[in-house]
Design a protein around this motif. Structure first.
Motif, PDB file in Angstrom:
ATOM      1  N   TYR A   1      -6.840   8.572  -8.491  1.00 21.66           N
ATOM      2  CA  TYR A   1      -6.179   8.495  -7.186  1.00 21.66           C
ATOM      3  C   TYR A   1      -5.515   9.841  -6.889  1.00 21.66           C
ATOM      4  O   TYR A   1      -4.639  10.300  -7.623  1.00 21.66           O
ATOM      5  N   VAL A   2      -5.937  10.495  -5.807  1.00 27.13           N
ATOM      6  CA  VAL A   2      -5.379  11.780  -5.396  1.00 27.13           C
ATOM      7  C   VAL A   2      -4.528  11.555  -4.154  1.00 27.13           C
ATOM      8  O   VAL A   2      -5.021  11.069  -3.130  1.00 27.13           O
ATOM      9  N   HIS A   3      -3.266  11.898  -4.233  1.00 20.98           N
ATOM     10  CA  HIS A   3      -2.361  11.636  -3.110  1.00 20.98           C
ATOM     11  C   HIS A   3      -1.313  12.734  -3.016  1.00 20.98           C
ATOM     12  O   HIS A   3      -0.965  13.399  -4.000  1.00 20.98           O
ATOM     13  N   GLY A   4      -0.792  12.912  -1.803  1.00 25.40           N
ATOM     14  CA  GLY A   4       0.254  13.897  -1.553  1.00 25.40           C
ATOM     15  C   GLY A   4       1.535  13.222  -1.108  1.00 25.40           C
ATOM     16  O   GLY A   4       1.515  12.346  -0.235  1.00 25.40           O
TER      17      GLY A   4
ATOM     18  N   SER B   1       0.841  -1.190   0.000  1.00 24.53           N
ATOM     19  CA  SER B   1       0.000   0.000   0.000  1.00 24.53           C
ATOM     20  C   SER B   1       0.877   1.241   0.000  1.00 24.53           C
ATOM     21  O   SER B   1       1.963   1.252   0.570  1.00 24.53           O
ATOM     22  N   PRO B   2       0.430   2.341  -0.647  1.00 22.05           N
ATOM     23  CA  PRO B   2       1.256   3.537  -0.751  1.00 22.05           C
ATOM     24  C   PRO B   2       1.439   4.225   0.591  1.00 22.05           C
ATOM     25  O   PRO B   2       0.518   4.282   1.401  1.00 22.05           O
ATOM     26  N   ASP B   3       2.628   4.739   0.851  1.00 23.63           N
ATOM     27  CA  ASP B   3       2.936   5.439   2.093  1.00 23.63           C
ATOM     28  C   ASP B   3       2.899   6.938   1.825  1.00 23.63           C
ATOM     29  O   ASP B   3       3.907   7.625   1.877  1.00 23.63           O
ATOM     30  N   ASP B   4       1.732   7.477   1.525  1.00 24.25           N
ATOM     31  CA  ASP B   4       1.580   8.903   1.295  1.00 24.25           C
ATOM     32  C   ASP B   4       0.211   9.342   1.780  1.00 24.25           C
ATOM     33  O   ASP B   4      -0.575   8.545   2.281  1.00 24.25           O
ATOM     34  N   ILE B   5      -0.049  10.631   1.677  1.00 27.19           N
ATOM     35  CA  ILE B   5      -1.319  11.179   2.145  1.00 27.19           C
ATOM     36  C   ILE B   5      -2.360  10.986   1.053  1.00 27.19           C
ATOM     37  O   ILE B   5      -2.179  11.450  -0.070  1.00 27.19           O
ATOM     38  N   VAL B   6      -3.430  10.302   1.362  1.00 26.24           N
ATOM     39  CA  VAL B   6      -4.466  10.005   0.378  1.00 26.24           C
ATOM     40  C   VAL B   6      -5.648  10.951   0.595  1.00 26.24           C
ATOM     41  O   VAL B   6      -6.144  11.095   1.718  1.00 26.24           O
ATOM     42  N   PHE B   7      -6.083  11.616  -0.473  1.00 28.93           N
ATOM     43  CA  PHE B   7      -7.213  12.528  -0.416  1.00 28.93           C
ATOM     44  C   PHE B   7      -8.358  11.984  -1.263  1.00 28.93           C
ATOM     45  O   PHE B   7      -8.127  11.339  -2.286  1.00 28.93           O
ATOM     46  N   LYS B   8      -9.572  12.311  -0.844  1.00 29.58           N
ATOM     47  CA  LYS B   8     -10.740  11.957  -1.646  1.00 29.58           C
ATOM     48  C   LYS B   8     -10.760  12.777  -2.928  1.00 29.58           C
ATOM     49  O   LYS B   8     -11.039  12.285  -4.013  1.00 29.58           O
ATOM     50  N   ASP B   9     -10.439  14.065  -2.784  1.00 29.28           N
ATOM     51  CA  ASP B   9     -10.369  14.979  -3.921  1.00 29.28           C
ATOM     52  C   ASP B   9      -9.582  16.209  -3.467  1.00 29.28           C
ATOM     53  O   ASP B   9      -9.064  16.265  -2.345  1.00 29.28           O
ATOM     54  N   TYR B  10      -9.503  17.212  -4.327  1.00 30.28           N
ATOM     55  CA  TYR B  10      -8.737  18.403  -3.995  1.00 30.28           C
ATOM     56  C   TYR B  10      -9.387  19.209  -2.867  1.00 30.28           C
ATOM     57  O   TYR B  10      -8.703  19.934  -2.149  1.00 30.28           O
ATOM     58  N   SER B  11     -10.706  19.111  -2.706  1.00 31.58           N
ATOM     59  CA  SER B  11     -11.351  19.827  -1.616  1.00 31.58           C
ATOM     60  C   SER B  11     -10.868  19.323  -0.263  1.00 31.58           C
ATOM     61  O   SER B  11     -10.752  20.089   0.702  1.00 31.58           O
ATOM     62  N   GLU B  12     -10.547  18.043  -0.191  1.00 29.50           N
ATOM     63  CA  GLU B  12     -10.014  17.490   1.054  1.00 29.50           C
ATOM     64  C   GLU B  12      -8.588  17.966   1.285  1.00 29.50           C
ATOM     65  O   GLU B  12      -8.139  18.085   2.421  1.00 29.50           O
ATOM     66  N   MET B  13      -7.859  18.273   0.208  1.00 31.71           N
ATOM     67  CA  MET B  13      -6.531  18.861   0.346  1.00 31.71           C
ATOM     68  C   MET B  13      -6.622  20.244   0.989  1.00 31.71           C
ATOM     69  O   MET B  13      -5.814  20.608   1.849  1.00 31.71           O
TER      70      MET B  13
ATOM     71  N   THR C   1      -9.398  23.630 -10.801  1.00 28.12           N
ATOM     72  CA  THR C   1     -10.461  23.249 -11.725  1.00 28.12           C
ATOM     73  C   THR C   1     -10.362  21.766 -12.070  1.00 28.12           C
ATOM     74  O   THR C   1      -9.463  21.057 -11.615  1.00 28.12           O
ATOM     75  N   SER C   2     -11.272  21.318 -12.914  1.00 22.65           N
ATOM     76  CA  SER C   2     -11.259  19.912 -13.335  1.00 22.65           C
ATOM     77  C   SER C   2     -10.057  19.590 -14.209  1.00 22.65           C
ATOM     78  O   SER C   2      -9.722  18.416 -14.396  1.00 22.65           O
ATOM     79  N   ASP C   3      -9.409  20.626 -14.746  1.00 18.34           N
ATOM     80  CA  ASP C   3      -8.221  20.410 -15.582  1.00 18.34           C
ATOM     81  C   ASP C   3      -6.935  20.332 -14.769  1.00 18.34           C
ATOM     82  O   ASP C   3      -5.867  20.109 -15.328  1.00 18.34           O
ATOM     83  N   THR C   4      -7.021  20.553 -13.454  1.00 11.94           N
ATOM     84  CA  THR C   4      -5.825  20.558 -12.613  1.00 11.94           C
ATOM     85  C   THR C   4      -5.245  19.155 -12.492  1.00 11.94           C
ATOM     86  O   THR C   4      -5.959  18.198 -12.167  1.00 11.94           O
ATOM     87  N   LEU C   5      -3.945  19.049 -12.748  1.00 16.48           N
ATOM     88  CA  LEU C   5      -3.250  17.762 -12.673  1.00 16.48           C
ATOM     89  C   LEU C   5      -2.461  17.605 -11.379  1.00 16.48           C
ATOM     90  O   LEU C   5      -2.351  16.506 -10.841  1.00 16.48           O
ATOM     91  N   GLU C   6      -1.894  18.725 -10.887  1.00 15.95           N
ATOM     92  CA  GLU C   6      -1.033  18.630  -9.709  1.00 15.95           C
ATOM     93  C   GLU C   6      -0.969  19.975  -9.004  1.00 15.95           C
ATOM     94  O   GLU C   6      -0.959  21.029  -9.637  1.00 15.95           O
TER      95      GLU C   6
END
Length: 261
Positions: free
Chosen positions: A191-194, A42-54, A157-162
């Protein structure tokens, strides 16, 4: 150069540990846990549901900790590592693409995604970048207002990649600059992760202090001596080959060629 960079490994390790503790404290304050499970893969990073959770993670953890008022002012980690300037938010987003080509062949997409087409060729996606600064000279309330402004105006926006959350620090006691970055990425799978990284460099790495000059000069001298010794041995071997009339065999000797390489 390498001797100067690595001369104080203990300090470098301690600085990285301090940022690791800072990251864990952010996670606790924002109630955000690592994406860890019983599965070792499993990845060892911060997992977000979406950018709003960031945004929520920054609002409840990242900004309050960095902007916390202390005896030495705000922007201090472990009473030794000071934030310089503020926090830079860098946005990478895909440029709009032309839906006219091939749109007729993709009518089924409108039924599923409620849009006429989408750009499936991510390798050819053109990316544009822009930035937004959170100034450490402003108090935490102002920093949170700026963050709320970004969220309310739809900066992501929906076009945001990173989204890259970048900060530059200085540790005066060890004379080290520290660059910290949290890259929040939206993968093609959704998959959204930090992922956080910390990079350091001594403040005197490009200076003319005697220690650095002595180290670099000594390295140059020893390299020159070694090269001169190799050239001397090569010259003596040529001389011997000519003397015994074995020049052709000497020139194409596979072991000699391998040593030269």
């Amino acid at each position: 150069y390498s001797q100067v960079v690595h001369q104080n490994t203990t300090v470098n390790w301690e600085i990285r540990a301090a940022f690791r503790n800072f990251e864990q404290e952010m996670d606790r304050k924002s109630s955000k846990l690592k994406g860890a499970s019983s599965d070792d893969e499993s990845p060892d990073d911060i997992v977000f549901k979406d950018y709003s959770e960031m945004y929520e993670w920054m609002r409840n953890g990242y900004i309050p900790l960095l902007w916390e008022e202390g005896p030495q002012g705000r922007g201090m980690l472990a009473s030794r590592i000071r934030l310089v300037g503020g926090v830079r938010l860098a946005r990478s987003r895909a440029q709009p693409f032309d839906c006219s080509e091939g749109a007729a062949d993709k009518k089924w997409i409108d039924v599923i995604y409620n849009q006429s087409c989408f750009d499936a060729d991510t390798a050819e996606t053109k990316v544009v970048e822009d930035t937004y600064w959170l100034d450490i000279s402003q108090n935490v309330s102002m920093a949170l207002l700026h963050l709320a402004h970004l969220e309310d105006t739809g900066w992501i926006t929906s076009d945001t990649l990173e989204i890259s959350i970048q900060a530059f620090f200085f540790n005066a006691q060890s004379q080290n600059f520290v660059f910290s970055q949290v890259e929040v990425t939206l993968e093609n799978s959704g998959y959204v992760h930090g992922d956080q990284e910390v990079m350091m460099i001594p403040s005197n790495v490009y200076s003319h202090q005697p220690q650095f000059l002595m180290s670099s000069t000594a390295a140059d001298v020893f390299s020159g001596i070694g090269l001169a010794a190799c050239l001397f041995v090569e010259a003596m071997m040529w001389r011997q080959a000519v003397k015994i009339m074995q020049l052709r065999a000497f020139m194409f000797n596979i072991y000699r060629l391998a040593n030269l390489l």
